[in-house]
Design an enzyme around this catalytic site. Structure first.
Site, PDB file in Angstrom:
ATOM      1  N   ASP A 287       7.846  67.135  85.945  1.00  0.00           N
ATOM      2  CA  ASP A 287       9.071  67.689  85.359  1.00  0.00           C
ATOM      3  C   ASP A 287      10.310  67.273  86.147  1.00  0.00           C
ATOM      4  O   ASP A 287      11.337  66.914  85.571  1.00  0.00           O
ATOM      5  CB  ASP A 287       8.992  69.214  85.291  1.00  0.00           C
ATOM      6  CG  ASP A 287       8.120  69.710  84.155  1.00  0.00           C
ATOM      7  OD1 ASP A 287       7.962  68.966  83.159  1.00  0.00           O
ATOM      8  OD2 ASP A 287       7.594  70.837  84.245  1.00  0.00           O
TER       9      ASP A 287
ATOM     10  N   LYS B  71       0.683  76.473  83.183  1.00  0.00           N
ATOM     11  CA  LYS B  71       1.129  75.550  84.232  1.00  0.00           C
ATOM     12  C   LYS B  71       0.763  76.019  85.638  1.00  0.00           C
ATOM     13  O   LYS B  71       0.477  75.202  86.514  1.00  0.00           O
ATOM     14  CB  LYS B  71       2.640  75.331  84.135  1.00  0.00           C
ATOM     15  CG  LYS B  71       3.084  74.443  82.984  1.00  0.00           C
ATOM     16  CD  LYS B  71       4.555  74.138  83.107  1.00  0.00           C
ATOM     17  CE  LYS B  71       4.992  73.060  82.139  1.00  0.00           C
ATOM     18  NZ  LYS B  71       6.385  72.626  82.377  1.00  0.00           N
TER      19      LYS B  71
END
Length: 277
Positions: free
Chosen positions: A107, A70
């Site tokens: 997210d 990520k």
């Protein structure tokens, strides 16, 4: 859509076999009768750049990104959204027709949408939030909560130095307390969020005194295996609204699916059922 233009998307990480994203996107592709494919791919750190440069050439329109890539994908992206830059990680990549990589982080969006769905009466301005953990998920949650208007965040992590780093990044609206003292902060919390892996299958339980937990406090756990963690069980016993973590996974996938396949999906009970199979 012609056969030669069938859109391809997927998720990369290492390990990747545990990912629920293929079930999620397959469900949406089937539901909306879209001729596309979404595949899980095990990718090592050493191969990451080559993979990202190659996939657009073979028909991929985008990817989800999970651990441990990520943060690394931000350095390889040609365009990074402000929120991904602030969080310091990306979970959603979109490939342009020229192969350029657009990096975003959904997210925080997924977290807020799940919270609104599970606790529709939640009002961010009503009081502070307590956030447990100081990893990438915590950063996404903090950004989302501050943007939503939460007046302050109490942050606690087993390693205090990591909490202090986040505090330096986000300023005075974030206050750090020692892990041993976080139970006192819970008494004043309007929202309690666990972003750690504690309580997950195969991990130690979250050791936290919840004696001071108030009935009005909303409690949510990013862990979704098990679906109802010990934290959520105790919260329900105390009369709190408890929100499991599965919805965050489902909602964070919405923006990427829309970008890649041209249809904005809806998260429903059928979506949850498909992912839990």
């Amino acid at each position: 859509m012609s056969e030669k233009n069938v859109p391809l998307a997927g998720v990369i990480g290492s390990p990747i076999a545990h990912s629920k994203s293929p079930q999620l996107h397959r469900h949406w592709l089937d539901t909306y009768k879209i001729h596309g494919f979404y595949v899980p791919m095990e990718v090592s750190a050493a191969d990451l750049e080559q993979v990202l440069r190659t996939l657009p050439k073979v028909g991929f329109v985008g990817l989800n990104v999970t651990l441990p890539h990520k943060e690394a994908v931000l350095k390889l992206a040609d365009d990074v959204t402000d929120r991904a830059g602030l969080i310091g990680a990306a979970n959603t990549l979109t490939f342009g027709e020229d192969g350029k990589i657009h990096a975003d982080n959904t997210d925080g969006y997924g977290f807020l949408e799940n919270l609104k769905s599970g606790a529709p009466d939640w009002n961010p301005s009503q009081g502070p939030a307590v956030v447990l953990g100081a990893g990438g998920a915590a950063r996404a949650v903090i950004v989302a909560l501050l943007d939503a208007g939460v007046p302050g965040i109490v942050l606690s992590n087993r390693t205090r130095a990591r909490s202090e780093q986040l505090q330096s990044d986000f300023g005075t609206r974030v206050r750090v307390v020692d892990w041993a003292q976080v139970s006192d902060a819970v008494r004043q919390a309007h929202l309690l969020v666990n972003t750690t892996s504690l309580g997950m299958v195969g991990k130690p339980e979250l050791q936290l005194s919840l004696d001071g937990l108030q009935e009005h406090t909303i409690v949510t756990d990013l862990v979704y295996n098990p679906l109802k963690t010990k934290l959520l069980e105790v919260a329900e016993e105390k009369g709190c609204v408890a929100v499991d973590g599965l919805g965050m996974l489902l909602h964070q996938g919405v923006p990427g699916f829309e970008r890649w396949f041209g249809r904005r999906p809806t998260v429903t009970e059928a979506t949850r059922s498909a992912v839990l199979k």
